[in-house]
Design a protein around this motif. Structure first.
Motif, PDB file in Angstrom:
ATOM      1  N   TYR A 151       0.690  -1.209   0.117  1.00  9.82           N
ATOM      2  CA  TYR A 151       0.036  -0.161  -0.026  1.00  9.82           C
ATOM      3  C   TYR A 151       0.949   1.113  -0.076  1.00  9.82           C
ATOM      4  CZ  TYR A 151      -2.728   3.706   2.314  1.00  9.82           C
ATOM      5  OH  TYR A 151      -3.269   4.824   2.269  1.00  9.82           O
ATOM      6  N   GLU A 152       1.896   1.181   0.663  1.00  9.62           N
ATOM      7  CA  GLU A 152       2.712   2.257   0.933  1.00  9.62           C
ATOM      8  C   GLU A 152       3.361   2.738  -0.506  1.00  9.62           C
ATOM      9  OE1 GLU A 152       2.545   4.380   3.335  1.00  9.62           O
ATOM     10  OE2 GLU A 152       2.028   3.571   5.164  1.00  9.62           O
ATOM     11  N   ARG A 153       3.760   1.542  -0.949  1.00  7.51           N
ATOM     12  CA  ARG A 153       4.532   1.960  -2.162  1.00  7.51           C
ATOM     13  C   ARG A 153       3.714   2.257  -3.514  1.00  7.51           C
ATOM     14  NH1 ARG A 153       6.801  -3.117  -2.303  1.00  7.51           N
ATOM     15  NH2 ARG A 153       5.323  -4.216  -3.642  1.00  7.51           N
ATOM     16  N   VAL A 154       2.349   1.748  -3.519  1.00  9.38           N
ATOM     17  CA  VAL A 154       1.721   2.244  -4.619  1.00  9.38           C
ATOM     18  C   VAL A 154       1.334   3.668  -4.122  1.00  9.38           C
ATOM     19  CG1 VAL A 154      -0.682   1.804  -5.498  1.00  9.38           C
ATOM     20  CG2 VAL A 154       0.759  -0.064  -4.908  1.00  9.38           C
ATOM     21  N   ARG A 155       1.114   4.029  -2.972  1.00 13.67           N
ATOM     22  CA  ARG A 155       0.487   5.517  -2.518  1.00 13.67           C
ATOM     23  C   ARG A 155       1.568   6.346  -2.860  1.00 13.67           C
ATOM     24  NH1 ARG A 155      -0.055   8.445   2.159  1.00 13.67           N
ATOM     25  NH2 ARG A 155       1.067   7.497   3.151  1.00 13.67           N
ATOM     26  N   GLU A 156       2.948   6.118  -2.705  1.00  9.73           N
ATOM     27  CA  GLU A 156       3.979   7.120  -2.851  1.00  9.73           C
ATOM     28  C   GLU A 156       4.007   7.052  -4.325  1.00  9.73           C
ATOM     29  OE1 GLU A 156       8.889   7.100  -2.241  1.00  9.73           O
ATOM     30  OE2 GLU A 156       7.845   5.438  -1.493  1.00  9.73           O
ATOM     31  N   ARG A 157       3.958   6.048  -5.233  1.00  7.00           N
ATOM     32  CA  ARG A 157       4.304   6.183  -6.737  1.00  7.00           C
ATOM     33  C   ARG A 157       2.831   7.227  -7.476  1.00  7.00           C
ATOM     34  NH1 ARG A 157       4.618   1.265  -7.897  1.00  7.00           N
ATOM     35  NH2 ARG A 157       2.723   0.577  -8.307  1.00  7.00           N
ATOM     36  N   SER A 158       1.984   6.763  -6.621  1.00  8.70           N
ATOM     37  CA  SER A 158       0.500   7.633  -7.341  1.00  8.70           C
ATOM     38  C   SER A 158       0.429   8.880  -6.652  1.00  8.70           C
ATOM     39  CB  SER A 158      -0.617   6.886  -7.124  1.00  8.70           C
ATOM     40  OG  SER A 158      -1.114   6.667  -5.693  1.00  8.70           O
ATOM     41  N   GLY A 159       1.291   9.262  -5.652  1.00  8.23           N
ATOM     42  CA  GLY A 159       1.024  10.698  -5.254  1.00  8.23           C
ATOM     43  C   GLY A 159      -0.095  10.801  -3.894  1.00  8.23           C
ATOM     44  N   GLY A 160      -0.123   9.596  -3.385  1.00 14.51           N
ATOM     45  CA  GLY A 160      -1.358   9.536  -2.063  1.00 14.51           C
ATOM     46  C   GLY A 160      -2.423   8.650  -2.183  1.00 14.51           C
ATOM     47  N   LEU A 161      -2.616   8.236  -3.463  1.00 10.88           N
ATOM     48  CA  LEU A 161      -3.832   7.216  -3.259  1.00 10.88           C
ATOM     49  C   LEU A 161      -3.166   5.665  -3.646  1.00 10.88           C
ATOM     50  CD1 LEU A 161      -6.941   6.798  -3.276  1.00 10.88           C
ATOM     51  CD2 LEU A 161      -6.921   7.082  -5.913  1.00 10.88           C
ATOM     52  N   GLY A 162      -3.584   4.809  -2.801  1.00  8.56           N
ATOM     53  CA  GLY A 162      -2.897   3.373  -2.894  1.00  8.56           C
ATOM     54  C   GLY A 162      -4.043   2.383  -3.067  1.00  8.56           C
ATOM     55  N   VAL A 163      -5.316   2.582  -2.314  1.00  8.30           N
ATOM     56  CA  VAL A 163      -6.212   1.553  -2.704  1.00  8.30           C
ATOM     57  C   VAL A 163      -7.494   2.245  -3.220  1.00  8.30           C
ATOM     58  CG1 VAL A 163      -6.849   1.859  -0.039  1.00  8.30           C
ATOM     59  CG2 VAL A 163      -7.607  -0.148  -1.019  1.00  8.30           C
ATOM     60  N   LEU A 164      -8.465   1.520  -3.935  1.00  7.28           N
ATOM     61  CA  LEU A 164      -9.783   1.739  -4.350  1.00  7.28           C
ATOM     62  C   LEU A 164     -10.757   0.878  -3.673  1.00  7.28           C
ATOM     63  CD1 LEU A 164      -8.660   2.737  -8.045  1.00  7.28           C
ATOM     64  CD2 LEU A 164      -8.947   4.222  -6.059  1.00  7.28           C
ATOM     65  N   ARG A 165     -11.858   1.244  -3.310  1.00  6.45           N
ATOM     66  CA  ARG A 165     -12.942   0.557  -3.399  1.00  6.45           C
ATOM     67  C   ARG A 165     -13.806   0.132  -4.485  1.00  6.45           C
ATOM     68  NH1 ARG A 165     -14.833   3.632   0.155  1.00  6.45           N
ATOM     69  NH2 ARG A 165     -14.804   2.621   1.930  1.00  6.45           N
ATOM     70  N   LEU A 166     -14.036  -1.126  -4.557  1.00  7.21           N
ATOM     71  CA  LEU A 166     -14.818  -1.622  -5.837  1.00  7.21           C
ATOM     72  C   LEU A 166     -16.203  -2.258  -5.259  1.00  7.21           C
ATOM     73  CD1 LEU A 166     -15.336  -2.415  -8.741  1.00  7.21           C
ATOM     74  CD2 LEU A 166     -13.964  -4.427  -8.126  1.00  7.21           C
ATOM     75  N   ARG A 167     -17.168  -1.554  -5.730  1.00 13.40           N
ATOM     76  CA  ARG A 167     -18.492  -1.927  -5.548  1.00 13.40           C
ATOM     77  C   ARG A 167     -19.411  -2.102  -6.749  1.00 13.40           C
ATOM     78  NH1 ARG A 167     -19.724   1.557  -1.955  1.00 13.40           N
ATOM     79  NH2 ARG A 167     -19.872   0.511  -0.137  1.00 13.40           N
TER      80      ARG A 167
END
Length: 243
Positions: A186-202
């Protein structure tokens, strides 16, 4: 494929919400209106400080000019007084007394010229002093405005920082029990994307960022084991929510 408990993946959404709140608080701190106002008013104050230095120099120069003019007038006045005393005493030859009379006439003219110079110098000083007084008053008013803006900024920062501390505590508590591998990803993805690491899928909709998922991608996500860490083609962690 990497996996993590479903409960941990769901709690990761809470961590993302807290990180998003922290990012918003940081933005509020950086962009608080008092900062732009302070920058503008401080710039004006610096301009006035430079203008005040020039005005103070002008006042000093004008005072020196007045002092010199006064000294010149005094010198001529004193000499005329001495000559007048000699003339009135009648001491000296008629030629000497006549010369004293001529000199007194010249001194009177010279005194008139010097007094005009003195008056002009005094007017210059008055103008320079008025300009300095105006600048000083404006600078004092700006000083009060700066102090007020700084107080507003400090109060806002104190409120933001207090909330930030609370959110950071909540985040630490939320992260502590989570699967370490999931948190690292999560931290790795968030750092690469500029703050967003996880998305909710409904269903087929993601939030807080809506991304396009192909039918093939949606089918693969739906078929994945519940504890599998699913990633979008863009690299975001996808947490499936059924309720």
């Amino acid at each position: 494929m990497a996996s993590a408990p479903v409960a941990d993946q769901l709690r990761l959404l809470d961590v993302q919400a807290l990180d998003t709140r922290l990012a918003k608080l940081a933005h509020q701190r950086r962009s608080h209106p008092s900062l732009a106002a302070l920058q503008e008013v401080t710039g004006r104050a610096e301009d006035l400080d430079r203008a005040r230095v020039d005005a103070e120099t002008a006042v000093r120069d004008a005072r020196r000019a007045v002092a010199k003019a006064e000294a010149d007038v005094e010198q001529v006045t004193n000499r005329a007084a001495r000559d007048r005393q000699r003339l009135e005493s009648g001491t000296g030859s008629p030629k000497d007394l006549q010369a004293l009379g001529h000199e007194l006439e010249s001194l009177a003219k010279r005194q008139g010229v010097l007094e005009e110079v003195e008056l002009e110098a005094m007017e210059v000083l008055e103008t320079a002093q008025s300009a300095l007084d105006a600048i000083t008053a404006q600078r004092a008013a700006l000083g009060e405005q700066i102090a007020q803006l700084e107080a507003e900024r400090d109060a806002a920062f104190a409120e933001i920082d207090a909330e930030k501390a609370t959110v950071e505590t909540q985040r630490a508590s939320a992260v502590e029990p989570l699967d370490p591998g999931l948190v690292t990803l999560y931290e790795r993805v968030r750092e690469r994307s500029g703050g967003l690491g996880v998305l909710r899928l409904r269903g087929s909709t993601t939030d807080p960022l809506q991304i396009s998922l192909s039918l093939t991608e949606l089918a693969a996500i739906e078929a994945a084991p519940a504890d599998e860490i699913v990633r979008s083609e863009d690299g975001y962690i996808i947490v499936r929510v059924t309720d």
